[in-house]
Scaffold this motif. Sequence first.
Motif, short mmCIF file in Angstrom:
data_model
loop_
_atom_site.label_atom_id
_atom_site.label_comp_id
_atom_site.label_asym_id
_atom_site.label_seq_id
_atom_site.Cartn_x
_atom_site.Cartn_y
_atom_site.Cartn_z
N ILE A 296 0.84 -1.22 0.05
CA ILE A 296 0.30 0.47 0.31
C ILE A 296 0.34 1.26 0.09
N SER A 297 0.41 2.22 -1.01
CA SER A 297 1.55 3.06 -1.17
C SER A 297 1.25 3.76 -0.09
N PRO A 298 2.56 5.15 0.45
CA PRO A 298 2.36 5.67 1.19
C PRO A 298 1.66 6.62 2.02
N ASP A 299 0.75 6.82 0.96
CA ASP A 299 -0.83 7.72 1.39
C ASP A 299 -1.91 7.62 1.23
N GLY A 300 -1.70 6.33 0.68
CA GLY A 300 -2.80 5.06 1.15
C GLY A 300 -4.18 4.62 0.10
N ARG A 301 -3.53 5.36 -0.78
CA ARG A 301 -4.87 5.31 -1.73
C ARG A 301 -4.59 4.31 -3.03
N ARG A 302 -3.39 3.55 -3.52
CA ARG A 302 -3.31 3.07 -3.81
C ARG A 302 -2.26 1.76 -3.62
N ALA A 303 -2.59 0.28 -4.12
CA ALA A 303 -2.21 -0.82 -3.54
C ALA A 303 -1.25 -1.78 -4.38
N GLY A 304 -0.61 -2.61 -4.86
CA GLY A 304 0.36 -3.28 -5.71
C GLY A 304 -0.36 -4.77 -5.52
N PRO A 343 2.89 -11.65 -11.61
CA PRO A 343 2.43 -10.40 -11.94
C PRO A 343 1.92 -9.41 -11.23
N ARG A 344 2.41 -8.14 -11.25
CA ARG A 344 1.85 -7.39 -9.85
C ARG A 344 0.75 -6.44 -10.32
N ARG A 345 -0.97 -6.41 -9.65
CA ARG A 345 -1.45 -6.20 -10.87
C ARG A 345 -1.59 -4.35 -9.21
N GLN A 346 -1.72 -3.11 -10.40
CA GLN A 346 -1.92 -2.11 -9.62
C GLN A 346 -3.66 -1.43 -8.91
N VAL A 347 -3.54 -1.29 -7.87
CA VAL A 347 -5.58 -0.68 -7.88
C VAL A 347 -5.52 0.18 -6.68
N GLU A 348 -6.81 0.84 -7.26
CA GLU A 348 -7.28 2.25 -6.27
C GLU A 348 -7.84 2.15 -5.75
N LEU A 349 -7.69 1.94 -4.24
CA LEU A 349 -8.81 2.51 -3.36
C LEU A 349 -9.36 3.19 -3.07
N GLY A 350 -8.73 3.82 -3.12
CA GLY A 350 -9.55 5.47 -2.78
C GLY A 350 -8.70 6.30 -1.55
N GLY A 351 -9.35 6.61 -0.52
CA GLY A 351 -9.81 7.79 0.61
C GLY A 351 -9.71 6.60 1.94
N ALA A 352 -10.92 6.66 2.03
CA ALA A 352 -11.48 5.46 2.94
C ALA A 352 -11.53 4.22 2.74
N TRP A 353 -11.17 3.36 3.52
CA TRP A 353 -11.53 1.44 2.93
C TRP A 353 -11.05 1.10 3.63
N SER A 354 -11.94 -0.47 3.88
CA SER A 354 -10.98 -1.39 4.88
C SER A 354 -10.61 -2.49 3.62
N LEU A 355 -9.50 -3.32 3.59
CA LEU A 355 -8.74 -4.11 3.39
C LEU A 355 -8.54 -5.65 3.99
N MET A 356 -9.75 -6.32 3.46
CA MET A 356 -9.99 -8.45 4.01
C MET A 356 -9.18 -8.97 3.50
N LEU A 357 -7.99 -9.41 4.06
CA LEU A 357 -7.35 -10.71 3.49
C LEU A 357 -7.92 -12.42 4.39
N TYR A 358 -7.55 -12.90 3.48
CA TYR A 358 -8.16 -14.23 4.16
C TYR A 358 -7.53 -15.68 3.68
N THR A 359 -7.68 -17.01 4.27
CA THR A 359 -7.50 -18.20 3.90
C THR A 359 -8.76 -18.44 3.54
N ASP A 360 -8.39 -19.65 2.76
CA ASP A 360 -8.70 -20.05 1.80
C ASP A 360 -10.52 -21.86 3.23
N GLY A 361 -9.50 -21.57 4.41
CA GLY A 361 -10.20 -22.41 5.41
C GLY A 361 -11.61 -21.02 6.12
N LEU A 362 -12.02 -20.20 5.46
CA LEU A 362 -13.08 -18.73 5.37
C LEU A 362 -14.30 -19.17 4.46
N ILE A 363 -13.76 -19.82 3.53
CA ILE A 363 -14.75 -19.55 2.48
C ILE A 363 -15.16 -21.40 2.09
#
Length: 426
Positions: A296-304, A343-363
């Motif tokens: 996540i970029s230092p400004d918190g608005r983008r992520a790879g 490959p690394r993909r660039q995504v736009e997050l915006g100003g306020a957001w929540s990002l959830m990472l999880y393993t397949d045990g949850l799904i």
Amino acid sequence: MPVPVPRQRETPATESGQAVLPQASLTLLVIEDDPAGGLTVPEILDADRHRIRLRTARNLTEASRLLTPDVHCILLDLALPRGGAGSRNAGGAAAEPDTDTADQLDTLRQVLRIAPRHAVLVLTAEADAERAAEAVRVGAQDFLFRDELDGRLLSRAIRYAVERKRADIAQYKLAESKLRAQENARLERGLLPTPLLEGSDLRFAARYRPGRSRALLGGDFYDTVRTPDGTVHAMIGDVCGHGPDEAALGVELRIAWRALTLAGLCGDDLLATLQEVLEVERPCEEIFATLCTVDISPDGRRAGLCLAGHPAPLVSRPGRPAQLLPYENSGPALGLLPKARWPRRQVELGGAWSLMLYTDGLIEGRVGDGRERLGQDGMVEMINRHLERGLSGEALLEASVTEARRLNGGELTDDVAVVLLSRSTL
């Protein structure tokens, strides 16, 4: 002096010649050195009027041989010569132990060493009351005076000694369990990562549940660090399998990821190096690991975003339903293909957001009657329901894992790891 212990009555035999004994009967092992036996009391009965079976050993060597699992209690004559050798003088009388140089309770200590889970009673003369009390302090359940012994007293003493020993063992196991739980908690705190986010405005939350019963860790792993340039790096992964080897490999991969990230590696270079680590450390060539990394970029608005055979993260923004991040063109799991690329993909997050990472045990937990799994779509719907209730952070993760368990009809069989990074600044 002969030990006044009850003599056994003859036991009726079956046609096969085996003795018929009451199913609930107790067994007493008597350790005394009178060669004639000295069993003078007719019989001893337990509380249910079952006859208590007797075995007699003249020394510790015989006692060790007769100490089978069905023995419930041991009666030790403290007059037994030191070491339990059962020696006698030429006239047949018991040899006096050398009390000036020998510990008179040494035989008791030896009995307690060879029979740590058995109740032990000691028999002594009334004049030796002080030594009898010391025997209890050493580890015997009780003491009996030789001149006062009869069948009723011995029967009651055996029952009480067996129950006290059971209570002592239960108390010891409880204390041992508490100590193990405390040790495991300290070990778990050491093995699970502490996020390094000092200076960042991101909030961090995580939930972790190993799938194996009583396990500290499973094959799932995660971590989050902030590098000096202000970039926040997060990762979650899953080693295939559920044993201790897989858990250990997960810890190794997490530590390697943190070291490589702090050293400046990112994206494809980082994953390629992690694959080399996995190939060296895995116990067999069939082991692989899935991985999701986000920077996540230092400004918190983008992520790879890089995916190595792992489910895509979930992003939620104020006023909008949560959705999965794009996951096209993801690379293979680590350890499957040599010289693979991620490959690394660039995504736009915006100003306020929540990002959830999880393993397949949850799904991969079951839903309904057990014929279908929750899946990513079901997870997205579940998260959106909780978001509509106003849940966030730790409460959101706890509610999500709890609902997944409820839908599954019990504990999830796979490891579960969930990480939530949130930014509230617009």
